[in-house]
Enzyme design. Structure first.
Site, mmCIF file in Angstrom:
data_model
loop_
_atom_site.group_PDB
_atom_site.id
_atom_site.type_symbol
_atom_site.label_atom_id
_atom_site.label_comp_id
_atom_site.label_asym_id
_atom_site.label_seq_id
_atom_site.Cartn_x
_atom_site.Cartn_y
_atom_site.Cartn_z
ATOM 1 N N HIS A 130 55.900 65.224 16.212
ATOM 2 C CA HIS A 130 56.741 64.271 16.948
ATOM 3 C C HIS A 130 58.058 64.883 17.424
ATOM 4 O O HIS A 130 59.038 64.169 17.631
ATOM 5 C CB HIS A 130 57.041 63.033 16.093
ATOM 6 N N HIS A 180 52.671 62.618 20.580
ATOM 7 C CA HIS A 180 53.111 61.249 20.842
ATOM 8 C C HIS A 180 54.003 61.220 22.079
ATOM 9 O O HIS A 180 55.143 61.636 22.038
ATOM 10 C CB HIS A 180 53.876 60.694 19.644
ATOM 11 N N HIS A 240 45.301 55.649 20.518
ATOM 12 C CA HIS A 240 46.479 55.034 19.918
ATOM 13 C C HIS A 240 47.227 54.233 20.983
ATOM 14 O O HIS A 240 47.667 54.771 21.999
ATOM 15 C CB HIS A 240 47.365 56.132 19.336
ATOM 16 N N GLU A 292 45.457 52.649 14.818
ATOM 17 C CA GLU A 292 46.371 51.842 15.647
ATOM 18 C C GLU A 292 45.959 51.855 17.115
ATOM 19 O O GLU A 292 46.788 51.967 18.019
ATOM 20 C CB GLU A 292 47.807 52.367 15.496
ATOM 21 N N GLU A 308 50.394 46.061 17.740
ATOM 22 C CA GLU A 308 51.677 46.519 17.204
ATOM 23 C C GLU A 308 52.838 46.079 18.086
ATOM 24 O O GLU A 308 52.756 46.091 19.319
ATOM 25 C CB GLU A 308 51.658 48.048 17.085
ATOM 26 N N CYS A 310 55.532 47.623 18.744
ATOM 27 C CA CYS A 310 55.919 48.724 19.625
ATOM 28 C C CYS A 310 55.020 48.806 20.853
ATOM 29 O O CYS A 310 55.474 49.225 21.928
ATOM 30 C CB CYS A 310 55.887 50.055 18.879
ATOM 31 N N CYS A 386 59.385 52.197 13.013
ATOM 32 C CA CYS A 386 59.501 52.319 14.467
ATOM 33 C C CYS A 386 59.788 50.981 15.133
ATOM 34 O O CYS A 386 60.514 50.924 16.138
ATOM 35 C CB CYS A 386 58.234 52.938 15.049
ATOM 36 N N CYS A 387 59.216 49.885 14.611
ATOM 37 C CA CYS A 387 59.300 48.598 15.305
ATOM 38 C C CYS A 387 60.693 47.956 15.272
ATOM 39 O O CYS A 387 61.168 47.482 16.317
ATOM 40 C CB CYS A 387 58.260 47.639 14.753
#
Length: 590
Positions: A130, A180, A240, A292, A308, A310, A386-387
């Site tokens: 990442h 990502h 994803h 996910e 999700e 996000c 992350c959210c």
């Protein structure tokens, strides 16, 4: 003031965002609690979770690093939220907090511009490290800080980081991509802010390099990373969900700034297929807990929905960029569905607790077997956080997604009480949307010439498009839009096996849910009623149903009784404790 997406003067944009300030209503209340409770709590959360300590350790302080490899990204998302929130109220305390966190970030940067507190060997494992992902969020935060506060300290850090990436990656340098996506959006916005075209060129490289087996070179299966098919050849989204929509949003930015119609056409095909076959009625994206991920066409189980939070953020961002590029109302319709349902469900009415996962069905006695499980109820933070800061930055910048302008006038796409500033044109919007369908736009300031005011007529009315009025306007004149808001019963597509034969209740832009029962079979949907005393003030829908349950002791056959209940907006569920809930209701056979 420019918002988070600001196409350049040379961009191939049909419409351009204009500044708007939300002044009340549902979205105004969501912004208020976000600004008063959530955003100020960010530094404490980042301290307790270890994010800031990780950066201090990277700068030379003693200690042990904590958390997932992408911990830095949470810091950057909070910094972006703080910058946009500062533009709303100009809090000196928030500005000082932002500057303190920025100094922690700056101290961790290497001399050559590299910045990451969690990675020991640079770019050794790009599928999972990442590193570009964190850099992309850094760039978005830096642009927000520069535009929102005038402070360039973080922008200087981001520029050095971007220069390092330009020197390291590309066709004639290291040929590789991050596992990502998000750096694509960050690089394009940094180009828009600084004018450095090398950032746009690197973003284009990252878009075009994906889909050619780079992840397989690391021994990884490519679908998860959106690396199986080149972006220009894709006909759908896969893998994803957050990665996929972030990549598409970044590609849309590239298409906007380069005028690449072929890339834009490919993205339009992917978006349409996603909305038609891989999107929940709530606008939720991602059908599988496993990785996910998006599932196959019409693989949309209600109880195992991942959806999700996000992914809703990314979906809104992609839709908005496509709207700017094309002026097509379907993208505004999609953004509205995602915003009012799939996104708003991700945060509590108090503004400080979050859902990572947004199912459309929770069974009685559901066991919270995992940190992200909705059976816990919303939570203040997550081990993978992350959210929460993603919600913070989206709510803080929400005014940037209401309206656009072109040389002919102003277009309003999302409705909330607000003021809109578009050069010579100033507008006030009065509305109780989404509870009522009346939207009144008052002209406050106008040039002495003809121009067009366009108001979106949502697709859920059955007559979607824009209502336009072109004339020489006078200050004080109003333009009204009256949207009918009957209760609608939406039938599930027969190809969605999990909810075949079921219906969802909708009214206006809102999807409704029934709490407290898992056994209701719908007979009829009745009147809508605004309840100021309920859940901060919501419109409910009266339902008549047949409550079916297991046989009671000593009773032959299943239990059945006619019952009355009130459906609430889906976004408001689980704010009175965790209860059984469902969106899709079986039809009663009577």
């Amino acid at each position: 003031m420019a918002g988070p997406i600001a196409p350049t003067a040379n961009a191939a944009a049909r419409w351009r965002p204009v500044a708007a300030r939300i002044t009340g209503g549902l979205l105004g209340e969501r912004q208020r609690v976000n600004g008063e409770a959530a955003v100020p709590s960010g530094p404490k959360r980042l301290e307790s979770a270890g994010n800031l300590d990780n950066l201090r350790i990277a700068a030379g302080a003693p200690g042990d690093r904590r958390g997932p490899v992408f911990m830095d990204s949470d810091v950057y998302k909070w910094l972006e939220a703080a910058a946009w929130e500062y533009t709303r109220h100009g809090s000196p305390a928030l500005l000082e907090s932002q500057r303190q966190v920025t100094s922690v970030v700056a101290a961790a940067q290497h001399d050559d511009g590299y910045l990451n507190s969690m990675v020991e060997r640079r770019y050794a494992d790009l599928p999972w490290s990442h590193e570009h992902y964190c850099a992309g969020h850094l760039m978005q935060a830096a642009v927000a800080q520069a535009r929102g506060t005038g402070d360039r300290a973080l922008l200087d850090v981001a520029v050095r980081c971007a220069d390092h990436l330009v020197a390291t990656f590309g066709t004639d340098r290291r040929h590789d991509v991050d596992g990502h996506p998000v750096v694509e959006m960050g690089l394009v916005e940094l180009f828009r802010e600084t004018g450095t075209r090398a950032y746009l060129e690197l973003a284009k490289y990252f878009v075009d390099a994906r889909g050619h087996g780079l992840m397989e070179g690391y021994g990884q299966e490519p679908t998860y990373f959106s690396d199986r098919v080149p972006v220009r050849e894709q006909t759908t989204v896969e893998g994803h969900a957050v990665r996929a929509v972030y990549l598409a949003a970044g590609a849309a930015d590239v298409a906007l700034e380069t005028g690449d119609t072929g890339l834009l056409d490919a993205l339009a095909t992917q978006f349409d297929h996603m909305m038609a076959t891989k999107t929940y009625v709530t606008g939720g994206l991602g059908a599988r807990w496993d990785r996910e991920a998006f599932g196959d066409e019409f693989e949309l189980p209600a109880d195992r929905a991942y959806a999700e939070t996000c992914a809703a953020v990314g979906g809104i961002g992609w839709a908005w960029r496509m709207l700017l590029a094309t002026g097509d109302v379907r993208y505004a319709d999609a953004a509205e569905r995602m915003l009012f349902n799939g996104f708003l469900a991700g945060v509590s009415l108090s503004g400080t607790e979050y859902f990572y996962v947004n199912p459309l069905h929770l069974r009685p006695g559901a066991h919270p077997d995992e940190n992200r499980s909705p059976a816990h109820g919303r939570r203040g933070w997550f081990s993978c956080a992350c959210c929460p800061p993603n919600v913070m930055r989206t709510l803080a910048s929400l005014g940037s997604y209401l309206a656009t302008a072109d040389p002919d006038g102003v277009q309003i796409h999302l409705y909330a009480p607000s003021t809109i500033e578009a050069g010579e044109i100033g507008l006030e919007v009065e509305t109780a949307y989404p509870w009522k369908g009346r939207v009144r736009v008052r002209v406050v300031r106008t040039p002495d010439r003809e121009w067009t005011l366009a108001l979106r007529v949502p697709g859920w009315t059955g007559a979607g498009g824009y209502r336009r009025e072109r004339r020489r306007w006078e200050p004080g004149e109003t333009f009204d839009l009256d949207l009918p808001m009957p209760v609608r019963l939406t039938t599930a597509d027969d190809r969605v096996d999990a909810v075949r034969g079921c219906v969802a209740v909708e009214r206006g832009p809102l999807v409704y849910a029934v709490e407290g029962t898992d056994t209701l079979h719908l007979i009829d949907a009745g009147a809508a009623e605004f309840r100021p005393d309920l859940l901060g003030g919501v419109t409910t829908v009266a339902l008549t149903g047949e409550d079916r349950g297991p046989a009671a002791p000593g009773v032959t056959g299943p239990y059945r009784s006619t019952t009355q209940t009130a459906a609430i907006p889906y976004f408001a569920w689980a704010n009175r404790g965790v209860q059984p809930m469902r969106v899709w209701l079986p039809r009663a056979r009577i």
